[in-house]
Design a protein around this motif. Structure first.
Motif, short mmCIF file in Angstrom:
data_model
loop_
_atom_site.label_atom_id
_atom_site.label_comp_id
_atom_site.label_asym_id
_atom_site.label_seq_id
_atom_site.Cartn_x
_atom_site.Cartn_y
_atom_site.Cartn_z
N ALA A 179 0.85 -1.19 0.00
CA ALA A 179 0.00 0.00 0.00
C ALA A 179 0.89 1.24 0.00
O ALA A 179 2.00 1.23 0.54
N GLU B 86 -2.86 -0.87 4.50
CA GLU B 86 -3.46 0.41 4.11
C GLU B 86 -3.31 1.44 5.22
O GLU B 86 -2.93 2.59 4.97
N ILE C 140 -8.77 6.89 6.67
CA ILE C 140 -8.54 6.74 5.24
C ILE C 140 -9.78 7.23 4.49
O ILE C 140 -10.89 6.74 4.70
N ARG D 168 -10.17 7.23 1.06
CA ARG D 168 -10.53 6.39 -0.07
C ARG D 168 -9.31 5.61 -0.52
O ARG D 168 -8.17 6.09 -0.38
N THR D 169 -9.51 4.42 -1.03
CA THR D 169 -8.41 3.63 -1.58
C THR D 169 -8.60 3.48 -3.09
O THR D 169 -9.72 3.41 -3.59
N VAL E 165 -5.11 6.33 -0.15
CA VAL E 165 -4.19 5.20 -0.18
C VAL E 165 -4.34 4.45 -1.51
O VAL E 165 -5.46 4.28 -2.01
N THR F 130 -3.50 0.78 -3.26
CA THR F 130 -3.16 -0.60 -2.91
C THR F 130 -2.54 -1.34 -4.10
O THR F 130 -2.83 -1.03 -5.26
#
Length: 329
Positions: free
Chosen positions: A37, A121, A300, A302-303, A326, A328
């Motif tokens: 991440a 993450e 967080i 949004r990923t 983040v 991934t």
């Protein structure tokens, strides 16, 4: 071979490319990690656009935060072995040591074994925000129980980290945000008070909150015209730490407030902490303790997938996020 984010010219998110490069084994005193991440920061976008404090050399990598698994260790490295779950303290130069890659190498003193219960993450969202906030509030300002701290750009990852750290030491965090849209979320994140700077009188609200004692500290990422009302509400001998410059408007020097209150106004970069072994050790201990007891918990926003880096940068520049973005792998 490993994939890495690079850009060959300054510009918007669209200049980012995913390229495959050869990666040398770690040298003496280095640790190579296979990232799971990556944490995004506004500095990434500034470097890409050519407005950062560091100058890109094309083709340039970027990135300051990553978490993953130790792939290999160089000669002389103790305490780390292949397979360890680790995250990295932001390197001083993301041009020389770009973190946003599948495989990246760093000096061993930048590698941290994070708590086992922390996801990759979350681990990729730890060090820039908490080190920046800790260095300002605790290391430099010496903020204490009952002190009022005003935090601008409060919905940023550093702003949210500052709120959590202020609560951990018993200070009173006042979150400043442009509108009321994020007011509820900021209260939920631990802000004792929230001020919508475009809707309320900053000085009046801060004076109502802080009372006769005044605001002990301001952590500011914005600059601009707000310097005047912020310093007007500060306590005698108070300190304002400036770590950004988001405002497009000029920043006036509040001469009268500084003189009459003997205020301290100074610039601040996280490198002050990461470049000093003793200060970094104290910071890491504080942060790891906070992660372990739950008082510090990365938020967080949004990923994104590795392949969606352009969209991730577009979201970064939208200012819509609440917390860390983040990527991934």
């Amino acid at each position: 071979m490993a994939r890495i984010f690079r850009f060959h010219q300054h510009g918007g998110p669209e200049v980012l490319r995913i390229e495959t490069v050869d990666v040398a084994p770690p040298a003496r005193g280095e640790v190579q990690i296979r990232a799971r991440a990556l944490g995004l920061n506004r500095a990434d976008a500034l470097l890409r656009r050519g407005t950062y404090i560091e100058t890109a050399t094309f083709p340039s990598g970027l990135g300051l935060e990553a978490a993953g698994i130790v792939e290999a260790v160089g000669e002389g490295v103790a305490g780390f072995a292949p397979g360890d779950a680790v995250s990295i303290v932001p390197p001083r130069s993301m041009v020389r040591s770009p973190a946003h890659a599948e495989l990246a190498t760093f000096p061993v003193d930048l590698i941290v074994k994070h708590p086992r219960e922390l996801s990759f993450e979350a681990a990729a969202a730890v060090w820039m925000q908490y080190l920046t906030a800790y260095g300002a509030l605790v290391d430099i300002a010496g903020l204490g129980r009952g002190d009022v701290v005003a935090i601008t750009a409060a919905s940023s990852s550093v702003g949210l980290a500052a709120i959590q750290i202020a609560n951990r030491i018993g200070a009173i965090p006042v979150a400043l945000t442009r509108t009321s849209a994020k007011r509820h979320a900021l209260h939920e994140a631990g802000a004792a008070h929230v001020i919508a700077s475009a809707e309320e009188d900053i000085r009046l609200r801060l004076e109502e909150i802080a009372g006769a004692n005044g605001v002990r500290m301001v952590l500011d990422a914005v600059g601009g015209p707000a310097f005047e009302p912020l310093t007007a509400a500060m306590a005698p001998g108070g300190i304002l730490l400036e770590y950004g410059g988001l405002s497009p408007e000029p920043t006036p020097f509040p001469l009268f407030n500084v003189l009459t209150k003997s205020l301290v106004l100074r610039g601040y970069l996280v490198h002050e902490i990461t470049g000093d072994a003793a200060r970094l050790a104290r910071a890491k201990a504080f942060i790891l303790d906070g992660l372990a007891d739950g008082s510090l918990k990365p938020i967080i926003a949004r990923t994104f997938r590795f392949e969606d880096i352009v969209e991730a940068h577009r979201f970064l520049e939208s200012n819509e996020q609440f917390g860390k973005i983040v990527v991934t792998i």
